[in-house]
Enzyme design. Structure first.
Site, PDB file in Angstrom:
ATOM      1  N   GLU A  35       0.812  -1.210   0.000  1.00  0.00           N
ATOM      2  CA  GLU A  35       0.000   0.000   0.000  1.00  0.00           C
ATOM      3  C   GLU A  35       0.855   1.274   0.000  1.00  0.00           C
ATOM      4  O   GLU A  35       0.469   2.280  -0.589  1.00  0.00           O
ATOM      5  CB  GLU A  35      -0.939  -0.005   1.210  1.00  0.00           C
ATOM      6  CG  GLU A  35      -1.885  -1.202   1.259  1.00  0.00           C
ATOM      7  CD  GLU A  35      -2.952  -1.192   0.153  1.00  0.00           C
ATOM      8  OE1 GLU A  35      -3.028  -0.207  -0.586  1.00  0.00           O
ATOM      9  OE2 GLU A  35      -3.694  -2.183   0.048  1.00  0.00           O
ATOM     10  N   GLU A  64      -5.306   4.515  -0.751  1.00  0.00           N
ATOM     11  CA  GLU A  64      -4.231   3.567  -0.439  1.00  0.00           C
ATOM     12  C   GLU A  64      -3.643   3.863   0.947  1.00  0.00           C
ATOM     13  O   GLU A  64      -3.261   2.942   1.667  1.00  0.00           O
ATOM     14  CB  GLU A  64      -3.126   3.617  -1.497  1.00  0.00           C
ATOM     15  CG  GLU A  64      -3.581   3.364  -2.943  1.00  0.00           C
ATOM     16  CD  GLU A  64      -4.104   1.958  -3.211  1.00  0.00           C
ATOM     17  OE1 GLU A  64      -4.195   1.156  -2.265  1.00  0.00           O
ATOM     18  OE2 GLU A  64      -4.428   1.662  -4.377  1.00  0.00           O
ATOM     19  N   HIS A  67      -5.754   2.230   3.339  1.00  0.00           N
ATOM     20  CA  HIS A  67      -5.471   0.787   3.389  1.00  0.00           C
ATOM     21  C   HIS A  67      -4.212   0.515   4.211  1.00  0.00           C
ATOM     22  O   HIS A  67      -4.126  -0.469   4.946  1.00  0.00           O
ATOM     23  CB  HIS A  67      -5.284   0.223   1.976  1.00  0.00           C
ATOM     24  CG  HIS A  67      -6.532   0.324   1.142  1.00  0.00           C
ATOM     25  ND1 HIS A  67      -6.542   0.037  -0.199  1.00  0.00           N
ATOM     26  CD2 HIS A  67      -7.798   0.686   1.456  1.00  0.00           C
ATOM     27  CE1 HIS A  67      -7.781   0.212  -0.675  1.00  0.00           C
ATOM     28  NE2 HIS A  67      -8.551   0.610   0.312  1.00  0.00           N
ATOM     29  N   GLU A 135      -2.094  -2.793  -9.328  1.00  0.00           N
ATOM     30  CA  GLU A 135      -3.352  -3.185  -8.678  1.00  0.00           C
ATOM     31  C   GLU A 135      -3.560  -4.698  -8.776  1.00  0.00           C
ATOM     32  O   GLU A 135      -3.999  -5.332  -7.815  1.00  0.00           O
ATOM     33  CB  GLU A 135      -4.539  -2.450  -9.305  1.00  0.00           C
ATOM     34  CG  GLU A 135      -4.540  -0.935  -9.091  1.00  0.00           C
ATOM     35  CD  GLU A 135      -4.734  -0.525  -7.632  1.00  0.00           C
ATOM     36  OE1 GLU A 135      -5.288  -1.322  -6.845  1.00  0.00           O
ATOM     37  OE2 GLU A 135      -4.310   0.580  -7.270  1.00  0.00           O
ATOM     38  N   GLU A 165      -8.822  -3.355  -4.821  1.00  0.00           N
ATOM     39  CA  GLU A 165      -7.819  -3.418  -5.898  1.00  0.00           C
ATOM     40  C   GLU A 165      -8.513  -3.649  -7.231  1.00  0.00           C
ATOM     41  O   GLU A 165      -8.132  -3.091  -8.256  1.00  0.00           O
ATOM     42  CB  GLU A 165      -6.807  -4.553  -5.650  1.00  0.00           C
ATOM     43  CG  GLU A 165      -6.179  -4.590  -4.257  1.00  0.00           C
ATOM     44  CD  GLU A 165      -5.289  -3.396  -3.968  1.00  0.00           C
ATOM     45  OE1 GLU A 165      -4.964  -2.640  -4.887  1.00  0.00           O
ATOM     46  OE2 GLU A 165      -4.920  -3.208  -2.792  1.00  0.00           O
ATOM     47  N   HIS A 168     -10.068  -0.342  -8.257  1.00  0.00           N
ATOM     48  CA  HIS A 168      -9.044   0.609  -8.695  1.00  0.00           C
ATOM     49  C   HIS A 168      -8.511   0.253 -10.081  1.00  0.00           C
ATOM     50  O   HIS A 168      -8.268   1.135 -10.912  1.00  0.00           O
ATOM     51  CB  HIS A 168      -7.883   0.641  -7.700  1.00  0.00           C
ATOM     52  CG  HIS A 168      -8.257   1.244  -6.381  1.00  0.00           C
ATOM     53  ND1 HIS A 168      -7.452   1.156  -5.274  1.00  0.00           N
ATOM     54  CD2 HIS A 168      -9.343   1.939  -5.992  1.00  0.00           C
ATOM     55  CE1 HIS A 168      -8.038   1.773  -4.263  1.00  0.00           C
ATOM     56  NE2 HIS A 168      -9.184   2.249  -4.667  1.00  0.00           N
TER      57      HIS A 168
END
Lengths: 189, 78
Positions: A35, A64, A67, A135, A165, A168
């Site tokens: 991340e 991110e 995360h 990703e 992910e 994204h």
């Protein structure tokens, strides 16, 4: 600038005392596809990407970091009450020697994070394709982490992160489509 | 198996040292099949969306461990 909300993006509950899992989770903290890499990669590329997709990179970079907080929470919960002996048994003896129970940006094998993990080519398509690949690699890493634990609560948080992910990746693909469209457009006066 | 999983069959040699895994699987998440998301897709409720990690069912890609933690073969993913 940012406005910080004092809560996690998604709840993190760890129900099994499994110190070894902390060692593996740290891959998503300071590993190549983790991340931190993701956040810094997008937050840096955003400056030189075409206007239409700057906001997307900023938004994803920001998420991110959220995360990163979740991963940190998992690792902290798994290590904060571990004895030195338990840390050694979990393969974290080297970590303890260097850091006590402090978290650090390294991967599951203890290799410290490096900016060499990320790239900024300046070419928008090259950068976005790198982001898509990043990703997918992070999604795969989450899959292997889910495989490595039988703690359903930890799996639940990891599954959330994995799904993000996927989302994204799609957004970066859409960014590529937006830039393709721009190139092909003919302005007729 | 389902729409988000693919399988393949690696070569197994009679001289392999360990018991073979005959079927290997990998994931093909839903983002691969969407070029640009349509604006009118059905949505989860906010609570369901938080749990799923996405607002849209068509972007949801569940994952379950490939084998159970003890090493016994289980259903892959999903």
């Amino acid at each position: 600038m940012w406005i910080y909300e004092k809560k996690l993006q998604y709840p993190v509950r760890v129900s099994k005392c499994d110190v070894k899992m902390a060692k593996y989770l740290i891959e998503q903290y300071g590993g190549a596809d983790g991340e931190l890499s993701a956040a810094l990669r997008y937050m840096n590329q955003r400056y030189t990407i075409p206007n239409k997709v700057i906001g997307l990179l900023t938004d994803i970079a920001t998420e991110e970091f959220a995360h990163l907080e979740m991963i940190a929470t998992m690792v902290y919960k798994l290590t904060k009450d571990a004895t030195v002996e338990e840390l050694e048994e979990a393969g974290l003896g080297g970590h303890y020697a260097n850091h006590d129970r402090a978290l650090f940006y390294h991967n599951a094998e203890g290799v410290p994070w490096t900016a060499a993990y990320i790239a900024a080519k300046g070419d928008p398509i090259a950068d976005l394709y790198e982001d898509i690949a990043a990703e997918e690699k992070a999604r795969a890493t989450y899959q292997w982490l889910i495989d490595m634990t039988d703690d359903v609560d930890l799996q639940d948080s990891l599954k959330f992160l994995r799904e993000r992910e996927i989302v994204h990746s799609l957004r970066f693909r859409e960014a590529v489509e937006i830039l393709k469209e721009d190139q092909g457009r003919k302005t007729i006066f | 198996m389902n729409a988000q999983t693919r399988t393949w069959f690696p070569y197994v040699s009679p001289f392999d040292p360990c018991p073979p895994i005959r079927v290997k699987t990998y994931v093909v998440p839903p983002n691969l099949f969407i070029t640009f998301q349509r604006p009118d897709l059905p949505q989860y409720s906010p609570a369901e969306a938080l749990r799923a990690g996405t607002l849209w069912p068509s972007l949801y890609g569940p994952y379950n461990p490939q084998q159970d933690y003890t090493g016994r073969e289980g259903s892959h993913g999903i």
